[in-house]
Design an enzyme around this catalytic site. Structure first.
Site, short mmCIF file in Angstrom:
data_model
loop_
_atom_site.label_atom_id
_atom_site.label_comp_id
_atom_site.label_asym_id
_atom_site.label_seq_id
_atom_site.Cartn_x
_atom_site.Cartn_y
_atom_site.Cartn_z
N CYS A 187 18.91 45.40 27.71
CA CYS A 187 19.94 45.82 28.65
C CYS A 187 19.27 46.51 29.81
O CYS A 187 18.06 46.69 29.82
CB CYS A 187 20.91 46.80 27.99
SG CYS A 187 21.83 46.08 26.62
N SER A 235 7.90 34.18 34.10
CA SER A 235 7.28 35.35 33.48
C SER A 235 5.80 35.15 33.17
O SER A 235 5.06 36.12 33.05
CB SER A 235 8.06 35.75 32.22
OG SER A 235 8.31 34.62 31.43
N ASP A 266 2.06 30.19 28.75
CA ASP A 266 3.37 30.85 28.60
C ASP A 266 3.16 32.23 27.98
O ASP A 266 2.12 32.50 27.38
CB ASP A 266 4.33 30.00 27.76
CG ASP A 266 5.80 30.27 28.12
OD1 ASP A 266 6.06 31.22 28.89
OD2 ASP A 266 6.67 29.55 27.63
N CYS A 290 13.37 41.45 16.32
CA CYS A 290 13.32 42.82 16.83
C CYS A 290 14.54 43.58 16.33
O CYS A 290 15.64 43.06 16.36
CB CYS A 290 13.32 42.81 18.35
SG CYS A 290 13.40 44.47 19.06
N CYS A 337 4.82 49.56 19.97
CA CYS A 337 5.44 48.80 18.88
C CYS A 337 4.99 47.36 18.98
O CYS A 337 4.99 46.77 20.07
CB CYS A 337 6.96 48.88 19.03
SG CYS A 337 7.86 47.80 17.87
N CYS A 368 7.57 42.83 16.14
CA CYS A 368 7.95 41.41 16.14
C CYS A 368 6.73 40.52 15.93
O CYS A 368 6.86 39.33 15.68
CB CYS A 368 8.70 41.04 17.42
SG CYS A 368 7.85 41.54 18.92
#
Ligand code: SF4
Ligand code: MG
Length: 442
Positions: A2, A283, A346, A383, A433, A436
């Protein structure tokens, strides 16, 4: 994933809030909300869709006041018709309105709801935070914040608006980024610094992990809510994929970090003899620049172009929508592809829906070979801290080996940046962290 954007004490607060949210549209495209405040009343507009479409001129005129709080959100399974799950949320604190915007994900929602024992208006974990402030309301927001945040587990970067003060908080692990800056005598709080730059804010600083920063007519006041001994768990994916390259996240330029990842990726996973290095836009662009820098494994030449009028596939709601979008998303510079051995860079492979289509297209256009290089370790685990990665079943690396993935995307070779290399590129590797990638949840 978000975005939050707060504006304290400046003219045209709602319009500036729209500018801030718009520059973070890459973080979420589905719902946008703004609550403004004129010192007495709060005004709210919350709508589905892109920011520049969601807020009309008429709506902005209704968002009175010198303060505004905005939020962008993507949809989750808990959303349903007739349920207003759009943030910022509103409640009552100290007999006056309060509004909160939350980025992150709480991991002890069930226990909190059991303890609160009340009906909830939304299915958002964020509502727990609002209800806890109402429950522990003593009228002293800093005292109550210390109590409320001591009860929360998981990830939260928050901006809270009261009639006369705005508050920004990062959880003690610092999992999500949150920064602030000053412009024209007003204060701005943002998930990413690119949005602060967009409103010409200066003196940009991070809210520190476990810190509460309040903005009022008296200026800026900082309060430490937690012991500094808490282990930091800054989301490593923010810099790899989520953030805009023009942002500085966790003290490091995203563009620079990605370029360094690309340089390292070439060192440990070269593709000697390749002609060109192209990113999957957007990205992976800086990773590909870094990968091509030594020119040992091809030179940087972007041959895949992105249509900027299609949203990011990662945050689209359903599988059917994602497939259609991938097809519409890219176009290819075919004359630069024909007869070439290509390194396709990528940032990550999540579901593995995009890459096979791109590799197939490169081959159709006459590529001699396609070597895929990924600037992060395999994404093996979902995640739990607010990033909309899929469940294990949907994560391709959770049930296929790199060699199986190579075959399924039809690449000549496939290599990932090893986790150890990613860690060593991070200042203080243990302050991030990687759950994932390594399953070490906290
Ligand atoms: Fe970020 Fe991955 Fe940790 Fe989630 S699990 S917070 S995406 S590093
Ligand atoms: Mg991508």
């Amino acid at each position: 994933m978000c975005a939050i954007f707060g504006v304290y004490h400046t003219r045209k607060a709602a319009e500036l809030c729209v500018i801030g949210l718009h520059s973070m549209q890459h973080r979420a495209i589905d719902f946008a909300g703004i609550v403004s405040n004129d010192g007495r009343h709060f005004y709210r507009e919350a709508h589905p869709g892109l920011v520049r479409i969601a807020f009309t001129a008429g709506m902005l005129e209704r968002l009175h006041g010198l303060d505004a709080l905005g939020h962008l959100r993507y949809p989750t399974v808990q959303d349903g018709p007739g349920r207003d799950n759009i943030q910022p949320l509103q409640g009552i604190y100290d007999g006056k309105p309060i509004s909160i915007a939350h980025n992150g994900n709480l991991t002890n929602v069930d226990a909190l709801k059991l303890d609160l024992n009340m009906p909830f208006a939304t299915s958002l974990d964020s509502e727990c935070i609002l209800r806890l402030f109402e429950k522990y309301d003593s009228g002293d927001i800093v005292v109550d914040a210390a109590k409320v945040f001591s009860l929360l587990e998981g990830s939260y970067a928050l901006c809270i608006m009261l009639p006369d003060v705005m508050i920004a908080v990062r959880d003690p692990t610092g999992n999500r980024p949150l920064s602030y800056g000053v412009s024209n005598g007003g204060y701005f709080v943002s998930s990413e610094t690119c949005a602060l730059t967009a409103v010409d804010a200066e003196g940009i600083e991070d809210i520190r992990p476990g810190e509460l920063v309040s903005f009022s007519v008296a200026g800026v006041a900082k309060h430490r809510l937690f012991e500094s001994s808490t282990t930091l768990k800054q989301c490593r994916f923010e810099s790899i994929y989520l953030g805009l390259p023009s942002s500085t996240i966790f003290g490091k330029s995203v563009a620079t970090f990605r370029r360094e990842l690309g340089i390292k990726l070439e060192e440990v996973c070269p593709a000697h003899g390749a002609d060109i290095v192209t990113p999957v836009p957007d990205s992976a662009m800086y990773m590909a620049v870094g990968y091509g820098e030594s020119q040992r494994s091809g030179v940087y030449m972007p041959v895949i172009l992105r249509n900027h009028y299609v949203g990011r596939t990662f945050i689209a709601a359903t599988q059917a929508k994602r497939d259609a979008e991938v097809v519409q998303k890219f176009s290819f510079a075919s004359d630069e592809i024909r007869g070439k051995s290509i390194v396709l860079v990528d940032d990550s492979i999540v579901r593995g829906t995009t890459l096979p289509k791109i590799v197939r297209k490169l081959r159709t256009l006459g590529a001699k070979a396609v070597h895929v290089r990924i600037g992060s370790p395999p994404t093996v685990y979902p995640c739990r801290y607010g990033i909309n990665t899929p469940t294990s079943e949907e994560l391709i690396a959770a049930h296929q080996t790199p060699e199986e993935i190579r075959m399924s995307i039809d690449a000549d070779s496939l290599e990932y940046l090893p986790l150890e290399v990613l860690r060593n590129l991070s200042p203080q590797p243990d302050s991030f962290c990687y759950a994932c990638m390594n399953g070490e949840y906290w």
